[in-house]
Design a protein around this motif. Structure first.
Motif, PDB file in Angstrom:
ATOM      1  N   ASP A  49      75.410 -24.508 147.525  1.00  0.00           N
ATOM      2  CA  ASP A  49      74.614 -25.633 148.041  1.00  0.00           C
ATOM      3  C   ASP A  49      74.552 -26.785 147.053  1.00  0.00           C
ATOM      4  OD1 ASP A  49      74.174 -24.283 150.365  1.00  0.00           O
ATOM      5  OD2 ASP A  49      72.050 -23.880 150.028  1.00  0.00           O
ATOM      6  N   ILE A  50      74.336 -26.475 145.773  1.00  0.00           N
ATOM      7  CA  ILE A  50      74.173 -27.562 144.806  1.00  0.00           C
ATOM      8  C   ILE A  50      75.512 -28.264 144.559  1.00  0.00           C
ATOM      9  CG2 ILE A  50      74.545 -26.298 142.636  1.00  0.00           C
ATOM     10  CD1 ILE A  50      71.843 -28.960 143.326  1.00  0.00           C
ATOM     11  N   LYS A  51      76.602 -27.523 144.577  1.00  0.00           N
ATOM     12  CA  LYS A  51      77.913 -28.164 144.433  1.00  0.00           C
ATOM     13  C   LYS A  51      78.166 -29.127 145.587  1.00  0.00           C
ATOM     14  CE  LYS A  51      80.520 -24.639 141.845  1.00  0.00           C
ATOM     15  NZ  LYS A  51      81.652 -23.673 141.934  1.00  0.00           N
ATOM     16  N   LYS A  52      77.799 -28.723 146.777  1.00  0.00           N
ATOM     17  CA  LYS A  52      77.974 -29.573 147.960  1.00  0.00           C
ATOM     18  C   LYS A  52      77.165 -30.859 147.815  1.00  0.00           C
ATOM     19  CE  LYS A  52      77.525 -29.399 153.041  1.00  0.00           C
ATOM     20  NZ  LYS A  52      76.641 -30.551 153.231  1.00  0.00           N
ATOM     21  N   VAL A  53      75.926 -30.719 147.400  1.00  0.00           N
ATOM     22  CA  VAL A  53      75.035 -31.866 147.270  1.00  0.00           C
ATOM     23  C   VAL A  53      75.507 -32.803 146.158  1.00  0.00           C
ATOM     24  CG1 VAL A  53      72.733 -32.494 146.454  1.00  0.00           C
ATOM     25  CG2 VAL A  53      72.989 -30.813 148.268  1.00  0.00           C
ATOM     26  N   LEU A  54      75.937 -32.236 145.053  1.00  0.00           N
ATOM     27  CA  LEU A  54      76.423 -33.066 143.944  1.00  0.00           C
ATOM     28  C   LEU A  54      77.657 -33.857 144.374  1.00  0.00           C
ATOM     29  CD1 LEU A  54      76.017 -30.520 140.999  1.00  0.00           C
ATOM     30  CD2 LEU A  54      74.705 -32.619 141.318  1.00  0.00           C
ATOM     31  N   SER A  55      78.567 -33.212 145.062  1.00  0.00           N
ATOM     32  CA  SER A  55      79.778 -33.898 145.521  1.00  0.00           C
ATOM     33  C   SER A  55      79.447 -35.008 146.511  1.00  0.00           C
ATOM     34  CB  SER A  55      80.734 -32.892 146.162  1.00  0.00           C
ATOM     35  OG  SER A  55      81.157 -31.931 145.221  1.00  0.00           O
ATOM     36  N   GLU A  56      78.520 -34.731 147.416  1.00  0.00           N
ATOM     37  CA  GLU A  56      78.129 -35.731 148.409  1.00  0.00           C
ATOM     38  C   GLU A  56      77.497 -36.960 147.764  1.00  0.00           C
ATOM     39  OE1 GLU A  56      77.157 -32.755 152.210  1.00  0.00           O
ATOM     40  OE2 GLU A  56      75.532 -33.540 150.953  1.00  0.00           O
ATOM     41  N   ASN A  57      76.876 -36.769 146.626  1.00  0.00           N
ATOM     42  CA  ASN A  57      76.201 -37.886 145.958  1.00  0.00           C
ATOM     43  C   ASN A  57      76.995 -38.449 144.784  1.00  0.00           C
ATOM     44  OD1 ASN A  57      73.200 -38.276 147.045  1.00  0.00           O
ATOM     45  ND2 ASN A  57      73.690 -36.084 147.157  1.00  0.00           N
ATOM     46  N   GLY A  58      78.267 -38.069 144.680  1.00  0.00           N
ATOM     47  CA  GLY A  58      79.141 -38.641 143.671  1.00  0.00           C
ATOM     48  C   GLY A  58      78.783 -38.267 142.250  1.00  0.00           C
ATOM     49  N   ILE A  59      78.210 -37.085 142.060  1.00  0.00           N
ATOM     50  CA  ILE A  59      77.801 -36.632 140.731  1.00  0.00           C
ATOM     51  C   ILE A  59      78.789 -35.572 140.256  1.00  0.00           C
ATOM     52  CG2 ILE A  59      75.977 -35.520 139.363  1.00  0.00           C
ATOM     53  CD1 ILE A  59      73.977 -36.577 141.457  1.00  0.00           C
ATOM     54  N   GLY A  60      79.390 -35.813 139.093  1.00  0.00           N
ATOM     55  CA  GLY A  60      80.318 -34.853 138.534  1.00  0.00           C
ATOM     56  C   GLY A  60      79.582 -33.675 137.906  1.00  0.00           C
ATOM     57  N   PHE A  61      80.269 -32.547 137.779  1.00  0.00           N
ATOM     58  CA  PHE A  61      79.591 -31.383 137.208  1.00  0.00           C
ATOM     59  C   PHE A  61      80.593 -30.418 136.581  1.00  0.00           C
ATOM     60  CE2 PHE A  61      80.500 -30.385 141.644  1.00  0.00           C
ATOM     61  CZ  PHE A  61      81.098 -29.137 141.567  1.00  0.00           C
ATOM     62  N   SER A  62      80.105 -29.660 135.623  1.00  0.00           N
ATOM     63  CA  SER A  62      80.803 -28.512 135.071  1.00  0.00           C
ATOM     64  C   SER A  62      79.852 -27.332 135.145  1.00  0.00           C
ATOM     65  CB  SER A  62      81.225 -28.756 133.618  1.00  0.00           C
ATOM     66  OG  SER A  62      82.183 -29.787 133.527  1.00  0.00           O
ATOM     67  N   VAL A  63      80.397 -26.119 135.126  1.00  0.00           N
ATOM     68  CA  VAL A  63      79.579 -24.911 135.241  1.00  0.00           C
ATOM     69  C   VAL A  63      79.712 -24.066 133.986  1.00  0.00           C
ATOM     70  CG1 VAL A  63      79.153 -22.791 136.532  1.00  0.00           C
ATOM     71  CG2 VAL A  63      79.843 -24.883 137.753  1.00  0.00           C
ATOM     72  N   PHE A  64      78.567 -23.701 133.416  1.00  0.00           N
ATOM     73  CA  PHE A  64      78.517 -22.740 132.314  1.00  0.00           C
ATOM     74  C   PHE A  64      77.813 -21.498 132.837  1.00  0.00           C
ATOM     75  CE2 PHE A  64      76.467 -20.619 128.753  1.00  0.00           C
ATOM     76  CZ  PHE A  64      77.473 -20.578 127.806  1.00  0.00           C
ATOM     77  N   ASN A  65      78.558 -20.408 133.007  1.00  0.00           N
ATOM     78  CA  ASN A  65      77.976 -19.204 133.595  1.00  0.00           C
ATOM     79  C   ASN A  65      77.863 -18.050 132.593  1.00  0.00           C
ATOM     80  OD1 ASN A  65      80.625 -18.425 133.345  1.00  0.00           O
ATOM     81  ND2 ASN A  65      80.907 -17.827 135.473  1.00  0.00           N
ATOM     82  N   GLY A  66      77.699 -18.410 131.322  1.00  0.00           N
ATOM     83  CA  GLY A  66      77.661 -17.405 130.265  1.00  0.00           C
ATOM     84  C   GLY A  66      76.282 -16.937 129.865  1.00  0.00           C
ATOM     85  N   ILE A  67      75.263 -17.155 130.713  1.00  0.00           N
ATOM     86  CA  ILE A  67      73.905 -16.732 130.388  1.00  0.00           C
ATOM     87  C   ILE A  67      73.716 -15.267 130.788  1.00  0.00           C
ATOM     88  CG2 ILE A  67      71.459 -17.134 130.780  1.00  0.00           C
ATOM     89  CD1 ILE A  67      72.932 -19.325 129.183  1.00  0.00           C
ATOM     90  N   THR A  68      73.191 -14.481 129.880  1.00  0.00           N
ATOM     91  CA  THR A  68      72.940 -13.073 130.134  1.00  0.00           C
ATOM     92  C   THR A  68      71.449 -12.840 130.372  1.00  0.00           C
ATOM     93  OG1 THR A  68      72.612 -12.609 127.779  1.00  0.00           O
ATOM     94  CG2 THR A  68      74.859 -12.401 128.653  1.00  0.00           C
ATOM     95  N   GLU A  69      71.123 -11.635 130.824  1.00  0.00           N
ATOM     96  CA  GLU A  69      69.713 -11.254 130.913  1.00  0.00           C
ATOM     97  C   GLU A  69      69.113 -11.325 129.520  1.00  0.00           C
ATOM     98  OE1 GLU A  69      66.974  -7.606 132.731  1.00  0.00           O
ATOM     99  OE2 GLU A  69      69.150  -7.428 132.649  1.00  0.00           O
ATOM    100  N   ASN A  70      67.876 -11.815 129.422  1.00  0.00           N
ATOM    101  CA  ASN A  70      67.259 -12.066 128.114  1.00  0.00           C
ATOM    102  C   ASN A  70      68.144 -13.027 127.321  1.00  0.00           C
ATOM    103  OD1 ASN A  70      65.205 -10.038 128.673  1.00  0.00           O
ATOM    104  ND2 ASN A  70      66.813  -8.539 128.248  1.00  0.00           N
ATOM    105  N   PRO A  71      68.200 -14.289 127.731  1.00  0.00           N
ATOM    106  CA  PRO A  71      69.206 -15.240 127.245  1.00  0.00           C
ATOM    107  C   PRO A  71      69.197 -15.407 125.730  1.00  0.00           C
ATOM    108  CG  PRO A  71      67.369 -16.394 128.269  1.00  0.00           C
ATOM    109  CD  PRO A  71      67.204 -14.936 128.593  1.00  0.00           C
ATOM    110  N   ARG A  72      70.388 -15.430 125.166  1.00  0.00           N
ATOM    111  CA  ARG A  72      70.545 -15.545 123.722  1.00  0.00           C
ATOM    112  C   ARG A  72      70.550 -17.010 123.295  1.00  0.00           C
ATOM    113  NH1 ARG A  72      74.503 -11.328 124.901  1.00  0.00           N
ATOM    114  NH2 ARG A  72      76.075 -12.970 125.051  1.00  0.00           N
ATOM    115  N   THR A  73      69.919 -17.271 122.176  1.00  0.00           N
ATOM    116  CA  THR A  73      69.922 -18.633 121.638  1.00  0.00           C
ATOM    117  C   THR A  73      71.359 -19.103 121.413  1.00  0.00           C
ATOM    118  OG1 THR A  73      69.625 -17.715 119.404  1.00  0.00           O
ATOM    119  CG2 THR A  73      67.642 -18.502 120.551  1.00  0.00           C
ATOM    120  N   ALA A  74      72.234 -18.194 121.001  1.00  0.00           N
ATOM    121  CA  ALA A  74      73.617 -18.581 120.716  1.00  0.00           C
ATOM    122  C   ALA A  74      74.320 -19.115 121.962  1.00  0.00           C
ATOM    123  CB  ALA A  74      74.387 -17.387 120.152  1.00  0.00           C
ATOM    124  N   ASP A  75      74.074 -18.490 123.107  1.00  0.00           N
ATOM    125  CA  ASP A  75      74.705 -18.958 124.345  1.00  0.00           C
ATOM    126  C   ASP A  75      74.144 -20.302 124.789  1.00  0.00           C
ATOM    127  OD1 ASP A  75      76.313 -16.686 124.489  1.00  0.00           O
ATOM    128  OD2 ASP A  75      74.811 -15.558 125.617  1.00  0.00           O
TER     129      ASP A  75
END
Length: 368
Positions: A49-75
């Motif tokens: 949904d958010i990718k669709k909305v961003l594209s419709e409104n001319g907003i570029g994006f990149s995806v960072f999907n490296g977050i784990t449970e109990n997120p690490r400061t390093a990530d």
């Protein structure tokens, strides 16, 4: 349910709130970094949904999907660097509490190069205004959408929070449909987390009439659904999912005003050392917390139980059944934790106060 919140966080709730309000994102810039974990954001439908909305409104994006449970400061630090590299104007966080907390931290890292290594976020001041953060929750538990707190795991493997005005989202889309794909275990654990937020806040030494009203609303929605989950052992329907999500937001608003108490602080031990899901780890200590309140703040304890239309024995039975925590206790490891709990603010926040030695005795009593 519509929350219509503007302060401290603007929340737009309801079905298709993302798809129907995409133009609001243009105020934050022409490019963003989406922060999420694994495939959960895609499975929920929120990433699509958010990718669709961003594209419709001319907003570029990149995806960072490296977050784990109990997120690490390093990530989060790594994601902040990526946000700078792509010249992102804002951050979008999609997921449960881990991804949402991470997104808040990424906004800080991205705008503050002086935080030159991950764990410095705990000690260095935030000199520059963080990038705006937009949050989309896909679980019904943490209430991270409406709190100015980010709980991160440092380089030593310890969970520690950063909080304050730099950790509030600029905009939240709250649509319970993104929780519909959650499996039973995650549904239970996140609902227990929301229950802990509501009950801890209500019986906190810092509770006031406003925070109590949020807690009462949360538990009135939560308790019937939790009882049903405990008895039926089946996934909730969409209407029940709506109630659980609404309850998590109200519980988040409650805990935002008071902070957590000892069930959360002690619960980190089970998560860090025994991989117990956060909500279940906190909930296993909740009956003892309510029992303590019945001793030191009986009127409030009896009131919150009455709002849930239950008594203490039934409350304890249901919570402990849903939590289901079983561990092999390493007493030597436990002893190492005691100094982290000395003079803990969240212990002082608990009814009658609380001490590290009391926490030690409780853990041994439950698991020893």
């Amino acid at each position: 349910m519509s929350f219509n919140l503007e302060k401290p966080v603007r929340v737009i709730s309801g079905e298709n709130s993302v798809l129907n309000n995409g133009e609001l994102l243009k105020q934050f810039g022409g490019k963003c970094l989406i922060v999420c974990s694994g495939t959960a954001a895609e499975k929920s439908g929120a990433l699509t949904d958010i990718k669709k909305v961003l594209s419709e409104n001319g907003i570029g994006f990149s995806v960072f999907n490296g977050i784990t449970e109990n997120p690490r400061t390093a990530d989060c630090f790594k994601a902040g660097g990526i946000a700078r590299e792509i010249n992102a104007g804002f951050i979008i966080g999609i997921g449960g509490g881990s991804a949402l907390d991470a997104a808040k931290a990424v906004g800080v890292y991205a705008a503050n190069c002086q935080i030159s290594s991950p764990d410095l976020i705990y000690s260095l001041p935030v000199e520059n205004k963080p990038l705006p953060v937009v949050l989309i929750g896909t679980t019904a538990g943490t209430g991270s959408e409406v709190t100015g707190v980010s709980v991160l795991t440092n380089g030593d493997g310890k969970k520690k929070s950063v909080k304050g005005e730099n950790y509030y989202a600029s905009l939240v889309f709250a649509d319970s449909k993104y929780t519909f794909s959650l499996p039973f275990s995650v549904t239970v654990s996140t609902a227990l987390d929301a229950l802990c937020h509501a009950v801890e806040s209500y019986l906190s030494n810092k509770a006031d009439s406003v925070s109590k009203s949020y807690s009462e609303k949360a538990v009135s929605l939560l308790w019937g659904e939790l009882s049903c989950l405990e008895k039926e052992k089946t996934l909730p329907d969409n209407e029940q999912r709506d109630k659980l999500y609404d309850a998590s937001v109200f519980a988040g608003l409650a805990i935002e005003k008071t902070g957590c108490c000892f069930p959360h602080t002690v619960g980190y031990f089970l998560t860090e050392k025994h991989s117990v899901p956060h909500g279940k780890a906190c909930a296993v200590f909740l009956p003892e917390y309510v029992k303590r309140a019945l001793e030191f703040n009986r009127e409030s304890a009896e009131k919150i139980l009455s709002v849930m239309k239950t008594d203490f024995d039934s409350f304890e039975k249901t919570v402990m059944s849903l939590s289901g925590v079983k561990i092999d206790l390493d007493k030597n490891e436990l002893e190492k934790y005691l100094h982290f709990w000395e003079n803990a603010a969240n212990f002082d926040n608990s009814p009658g106060g609380y001490t590290a030695d009391e926490a030690r005795k409780l853990i041994i009593n439950l698991f020893g």
